[in-house]
Design an enzyme around this catalytic site. Structure first.
Site, short mmCIF file in Angstrom:
data_model
loop_
_atom_site.label_atom_id
_atom_site.label_comp_id
_atom_site.label_asym_id
_atom_site.label_seq_id
_atom_site.Cartn_x
_atom_site.Cartn_y
_atom_site.Cartn_z
N GLY A 296 0.82 -1.20 0.00
CA GLY A 296 0.00 0.00 0.00
C GLY A 296 0.86 1.25 0.00
O GLY A 296 1.97 1.28 -0.54
N SER A 297 0.37 2.30 0.65
CA SER A 297 0.97 3.63 0.52
C SER A 297 2.36 3.76 1.13
O SER A 297 3.08 4.72 0.80
CB SER A 297 0.04 4.67 1.14
OG SER A 297 -1.16 4.75 0.40
N THR A 298 2.78 2.87 2.01
CA THR A 298 4.15 2.96 2.52
C THR A 298 5.16 2.78 1.38
O THR A 298 6.29 3.26 1.47
CB THR A 298 4.41 1.90 3.61
OG1 THR A 298 4.09 0.60 3.10
CG2 THR A 298 3.58 2.18 4.85
N PHE A 299 4.73 2.11 0.29
CA PHE A 299 5.61 1.88 -0.84
C PHE A 299 5.80 3.15 -1.67
O PHE A 299 6.72 3.24 -2.49
CB PHE A 299 5.04 0.77 -1.73
CG PHE A 299 6.05 0.13 -2.64
CD1 PHE A 299 6.99 -0.76 -2.15
CD2 PHE A 299 6.05 0.41 -4.01
CE1 PHE A 299 7.92 -1.35 -2.99
CE2 PHE A 299 6.97 -0.19 -4.86
CZ PHE A 299 7.91 -1.07 -4.35
N LYS A 300 4.96 4.15 -1.45
CA LYS A 300 5.05 5.41 -2.21
C LYS A 300 6.37 6.13 -1.94
O LYS A 300 6.78 7.00 -2.72
CB LYS A 300 3.88 6.31 -1.85
CG LYS A 300 2.53 5.80 -2.35
CD LYS A 300 1.37 6.65 -1.84
CE LYS A 300 0.03 6.10 -2.33
NZ LYS A 300 -1.12 6.84 -1.77
#
Length: 584
Positions: A296-300
């Protein structure tokens, strides 16, 4: 009276039989004393010879201070019974049952067996007892009941760091954790003593004795800090109970070395009572290194770092948030409607999926794939990712697309952490590269190997650089500044800590269905990954909850827990508080 022919024949027959018997005896003696003499002597000597194995003492496992013993070897005992000497089986069964935690009926059955002379009183799982229990049993003065000393393993802190430690079972086999990974070093080498015995089984006088001493196992000093580990597990227990999650994990790492200061997973077990608490397939999984899920967004963080490094990120440029069409598919922001026209900096703070899709399109598939690889995840065009190489067993490596070129929608969704699966430890090391200025390290949990006799360090682990300049120091600094904004102005506000400038990123990833036919309704992994102090990070902290109930957003579920862990860790490390205001 003359003998009859019949009597003569009988006498001859008897005489012949005597001669034959005598001949057979003489032949047998000749056979034994000559032809078979060497073989029989060897067999006899084997029966005289006693060979006894001497078990080494298994090495201890200590926390990073070298003062807290997490696991160590102790003498334990198996209680046995000489059934020929046992006078009252019913009384013995009744008195031993509460001390051995074995049902009285089972003990009575063992104590009244007719097919053996002696029996060990065992139960399923851990049947060895401590010195204290043994002393209580001996005070009962039950004739025929006696202890057998045997090596045992003691875990002094209960369930603390269970998945990192592992355990040693009743058969002496190491299961999981550093007990398994470093088994040869911990186990040592067996010794042996041999001598000739007399008829009573005692060592024969003046017989030669051969003795090979055992080599005791080495001690391990972990990178884990027992106090930080305790705080992490306490917070993880509380947040797991609050949201009734299926599972949870937390990692605390030193970004400048790859040392793991704490690592915990839930559900867990107690290695000191593994037979009653350990369930394979349920609570034995070290989620920090073995769970693979869409980040999810931690990969951004990876996407924005690549965009800054490649010069395609303009913090002040604006874009229309809400939705974007890619390859015939409409991709939306997590709140469905977006926030109107906003800057890319605000897109990072608010975790806009649309912002990151646009950045990925600017980068292109080849460039984004290269940066994902540089951050240690592996190439997403292959079937699986790359392990970090942490010194723990059964690490997973992530699951990717397994084809090239990527479809436009695959490039878009990968940019915000969807469609690929990675592990928590991979994310921790990637973000550590941002925290430390651009160096990717290999994580590790064993710091030193020591000689147990004198405490001398035999081998010391040094930080291992996997890749220098994953991104430039300037890019890492800009990413840290943006991630500080996520905490002060965006979705990660509940991770902030008074006196410490926390930076990080929230993640809320929907879980795919088991059959791979889309996403499961209402099932999420809520996470937060961050570091502090933001301008000169001392620790990286990751917290994830699997299928939390009541709330699913990483900013609500995981961020407060991460903030609490960061606060307690920095205080434990005696990192001074900043004079900066919370909004800085």
């Amino acid at each position: 009276m003359n003998p009859t022919p019949t009597s003569k024949k009988r006498s001859l027959l008897v005489g012949l039989l005597c001669v034959l018997l005598l001949t057979a005896v003489i032949f047998r003696l000749f056979w034994i004393q000559t032809i078979k003499a060497s073989e029989l002597r060897q067999r006899a000597e084997k029966s005289w010879q006693v060979n006894r194995v001497i078990e080494p003492v298994r090495g201890s496992i200590l926390d990073r201070s070298g003062e807290v013993q997490l696991a160590g070897s102790v003498d334990k005992y198996v209680i046995a019974a000489d059934l020929n000497r046992l006078e009252n089986p019913q009384k013995a069964a009744r008195q031993l049952s509460p001390l051995l935690n074995i049902p009285e009926k089972q003990l009575l059955k063992d104590l009244t067996r007719k097919d053996v002379r002696q029996v060990e009183l065992r139960k399923k799982g851990d049947y060895k007892v401590s010195r204290e229990v043994t002393d209580k049993i001996m005070k009962l003065d039950l004739k025929g009941i006696y202890p057998i000393k045997t090596p045992g393993r003691q875990y002094n802190e209960g369930k603390l760091a269970a998945h990192v430690l592992g355990f040693v079972n009743m058969a002496g086999k190491a299961v999981g954790g550093v007990e398994q990974q470093y088994d040869k070093i911990l186990r040592g080498q067996r010794g042996e003593i041999s001598f000739k015995k007399d008829g009573q089984g005692m060592q024969a006088p003046n017989s030669a004795e051969e003795y090979r001493p055992p080599k005791d196992g080495r001690d391990l000093v972990l990178t884990l800090d027992a106090n930080i580990q305790y705080h992490v597990e306490k917070v993880l227990d509380e947040v797991s109970a609050r949201y009734d999650s299926e599972g949870a994990t937390a990692i605390v790492a030193d970004p400048d070395s790859g040392e793991i200061l704490a690592m915990a997973s839930r559900p867990t077990f107690n290695p000191a009572q593994y037979s009653a608490t350990y369930e394979a397939g349920k609570n034995n999984i070290n989620r920090a290194i073995r769970t693979q899920y869409e980040p999810g967004s931690t990969f951004k963080i990876v996407t924005v770092a690549a965009a800054i490094e490649e010069g395609v990120f303009d913090a002040d440029a604006k874009f229309p948030s809400g939705s974007i069409r890619v390859g015939g598919r409409v991709l939306r922001d997590w709140n469905e409607q977006g926030w109107g026209e906003i800057t890319y900096a605000k897109g990072v703070y608010l975790s806009s999926n649309v912002a990151f899709v646009r950045l990925a399109q600017e980068l292109g598939a080849d460039v984004l794939t290269r940066y994902i690889d540089r951050f240690g995840f592996g190439r997403i065009t292959e079937s699986h990712g790359r392990q970090t190489g942490i010194d723990l067993p059964l690490e997973e490596n992530g699951v990717f697309y397994n084809h090239a070129p990527l479809h436009p929608t695959e490039l878009a969704t990968a940019a915000f952490g969807q469609g690929i699966a990675v592990t928590p430890i991979q994310q921790v090391m990637a973000v550590s590269a941002i925290a430390n200025g651009g160096t990717l390290y290999r994580p590790y949990v064993v710091k030193e190997i020591r000689d147990p006799r004198n405490g001398k360090t035999l081998k010391q682990k040094k930080p291992e650089e996997i890749r220098k300049e994953v991104v430039s120091e300037e890019t890492a600094r800009q990413v840290r500044k943006l991630l500080r904004g996520v905490v002060t102005k965006g979705t990660g506000s509940k991770a902030d800590v008074a006196g410490y400038r926390v930076a990080g990123k929230t993640g809320t990833a929907q879980k795919p269905k088991e059959d791979g036919s889309g996403y499961a309704t209402g099932k999420y992994v809520a996470s937060f990954i961050g570091f502090a102090p933001a301008d000169d990070p001392e620790v990286v902290v990751y917290v994830a909850l699997d299928e939390p109930e009541g709330s699913t957003h990483g900013g609500t579920v995981a961020a407060p827990a991460a903030g609490e862990i960061i606060a307690k860790t920095l205080r434990e490390m005696e990192v001074p508080k900043s004079e900066q205001k919370k909004s800085d």
